[in-house]
Design a protein around this motif. Sequence first.
Motif, PDB file in Angstrom:
ATOM      1  N   PRO A  63      44.651  46.984  43.892  1.00  0.00           N
ATOM      2  CA  PRO A  63      43.760  48.145  43.935  1.00  0.00           C
ATOM      3  C   PRO A  63      44.082  49.137  42.811  1.00  0.00           C
ATOM      4  O   PRO A  63      45.242  49.447  42.556  1.00  0.00           O
ATOM      5  CB  PRO A  63      44.042  48.752  45.317  1.00  0.00           C
ATOM      6  N   GLY A  64      43.025  49.567  42.110  1.00  0.00           N
ATOM      7  CA  GLY A  64      43.173  50.518  41.009  1.00  0.00           C
ATOM      8  C   GLY A  64      43.405  49.881  39.648  1.00  0.00           C
ATOM      9  O   GLY A  64      43.402  50.589  38.644  1.00  0.00           O
ATOM     10  N   GLU A  65      43.576  48.567  39.565  1.00  0.00           N
ATOM     11  CA  GLU A  65      43.803  47.902  38.271  1.00  0.00           C
ATOM     12  C   GLU A  65      42.491  47.361  37.717  1.00  0.00           C
ATOM     13  O   GLU A  65      41.632  46.891  38.447  1.00  0.00           O
ATOM     14  CB  GLU A  65      44.796  46.744  38.415  1.00  0.00           C
ATOM     15  N   GLN A  66      42.373  47.437  36.375  1.00  0.00           N
ATOM     16  CA  GLN A  66      41.208  46.832  35.740  1.00  0.00           C
ATOM     17  C   GLN A  66      41.581  45.445  35.238  1.00  0.00           C
ATOM     18  O   GLN A  66      42.751  45.131  35.057  1.00  0.00           O
ATOM     19  CB  GLN A  66      40.642  47.709  34.634  1.00  0.00           C
ATOM     20  N   ILE A  67      40.574  44.619  35.051  1.00  0.00           N
ATOM     21  CA  ILE A  67      40.804  43.225  34.673  1.00  0.00           C
ATOM     22  C   ILE A  67      40.876  43.071  33.154  1.00  0.00           C
ATOM     23  O   ILE A  67      41.854  42.545  32.647  1.00  0.00           O
ATOM     24  CB  ILE A  67      39.765  42.310  35.346  1.00  0.00           C
TER      25      ILE A  67
ATOM     26  N   GLN B  63      30.670  45.548  29.703  1.00  0.00           N
ATOM     27  CA  GLN B  63      31.133  45.517  31.078  1.00  0.00           C
ATOM     28  C   GLN B  63      32.615  45.825  31.161  1.00  0.00           C
ATOM     29  O   GLN B  63      33.349  45.678  30.200  1.00  0.00           O
ATOM     30  CB  GLN B  63      30.833  44.162  31.740  1.00  0.00           C
ATOM     31  N   ARG B  64      33.003  46.299  32.336  1.00  0.00           N
ATOM     32  CA  ARG B  64      34.412  46.532  32.654  1.00  0.00           C
ATOM     33  C   ARG B  64      34.616  46.140  34.102  1.00  0.00           C
ATOM     34  O   ARG B  64      34.083  46.778  35.017  1.00  0.00           O
ATOM     35  CB  ARG B  64      34.787  48.000  32.450  1.00  0.00           C
ATOM     36  N   ALA B  65      35.349  45.061  34.322  1.00  0.00           N
ATOM     37  CA  ALA B  65      35.618  44.582  35.676  1.00  0.00           C
ATOM     38  C   ALA B  65      36.923  45.197  36.176  1.00  0.00           C
ATOM     39  O   ALA B  65      37.878  45.322  35.413  1.00  0.00           O
ATOM     40  CB  ALA B  65      35.707  43.058  35.684  1.00  0.00           C
ATOM     41  N   TYR B  66      36.951  45.542  37.473  1.00  0.00           N
ATOM     42  CA  TYR B  66      38.151  46.170  38.026  1.00  0.00           C
ATOM     43  C   TYR B  66      38.168  46.042  39.541  1.00  0.00           C
ATOM     44  O   TYR B  66      37.167  45.675  40.166  1.00  0.00           O
ATOM     45  CB  TYR B  66      38.229  47.644  37.621  1.00  0.00           C
ATOM     46  N   ASN B  67      39.309  46.355  40.111  1.00  0.00           N
ATOM     47  CA  ASN B  67      39.462  46.448  41.557  1.00  0.00           C
ATOM     48  C   ASN B  67      39.525  47.938  41.876  1.00  0.00           C
ATOM     49  O   ASN B  67      40.438  48.634  41.413  1.00  0.00           O
ATOM     50  CB  ASN B  67      40.739  45.732  42.010  1.00  0.00           C
ATOM     51  N   PRO B  68      38.572  48.458  42.633  1.00  0.00           N
ATOM     52  CA  PRO B  68      38.547  49.898  42.903  1.00  0.00           C
ATOM     53  C   PRO B  68      39.848  50.407  43.531  1.00  0.00           C
ATOM     54  O   PRO B  68      40.519  49.683  44.273  1.00  0.00           O
ATOM     55  CB  PRO B  68      37.377  50.054  43.888  1.00  0.00           C
ATOM     56  N   ALA B  69      40.182  51.639  43.230  1.00  0.00           N
ATOM     57  CA  ALA B  69      41.413  52.247  43.752  1.00  0.00           C
ATOM     58  C   ALA B  69      41.419  52.302  45.274  1.00  0.00           C
ATOM     59  O   ALA B  69      42.477  52.240  45.894  1.00  0.00           O
ATOM     60  CB  ALA B  69      41.592  53.645  43.168  1.00  0.00           C
ATOM     61  N   ASN B  70      40.247  52.380  45.903  1.00  0.00           N
ATOM     62  CA  ASN B  70      40.182  52.462  47.359  1.00  0.00           C
ATOM     63  C   ASN B  70      40.101  51.090  48.032  1.00  0.00           C
ATOM     64  O   ASN B  70      39.920  51.005  49.250  1.00  0.00           O
ATOM     65  CB  ASN B  70      39.016  53.349  47.805  1.00  0.00           C
ATOM     66  N   ALA B  71      40.260  50.018  47.261  1.00  0.00           N
ATOM     67  CA  ALA B  71      40.249  48.668  47.840  1.00  0.00           C
ATOM     68  C   ALA B  71      41.468  48.492  48.740  1.00  0.00           C
ATOM     69  O   ALA B  71      42.511  49.098  48.524  1.00  0.00           O
ATOM     70  CB  ALA B  71      40.259  47.619  46.733  1.00  0.00           C
TER      71      ALA B  71
END
Length: 140
Positions: free
Chosen positions: A42-46, A92-100
Amino acid sequence: MGYRVVDCDEVETVEDRPCEMQRLSGAAGLENVAINRFRAAPGEQIPLAYHYHETQEEAFYVLSGTMAVETPAETYEVDEGSLFAVEPNSPQRAYNPANATEAVEVLAIGAPAVTGDTRMYDSEEENKSERGNKPGGETE
């Protein structure tokens, strides 16, 4: 004929990335397609940055979790078992949201396997050019 089985757990993680990344295509001996496996907490971008590719098509298959993808038009939520496809010249910017609540695992496929076609995308610059040069976005 050539065949290979790759144990992904044996492939080294790439250093200096915003999340865990493994380059699987090299381990498989593939030259015409790039295959990478990502695991983002959570909170990291790919990717390293908001970007686009000039010639490469990309596909992101979500193995587990939910991946968010920011684009100039909207932010997509890509659930486990879904594929997100990106055409060349599409920022594009893929990521895992911080609130995941969990990590997201993604298999990314790009073709052709090229280097040097990545361009950084500056959403602030894009917004300025869409509004024009005058305050308030007025154009002549």
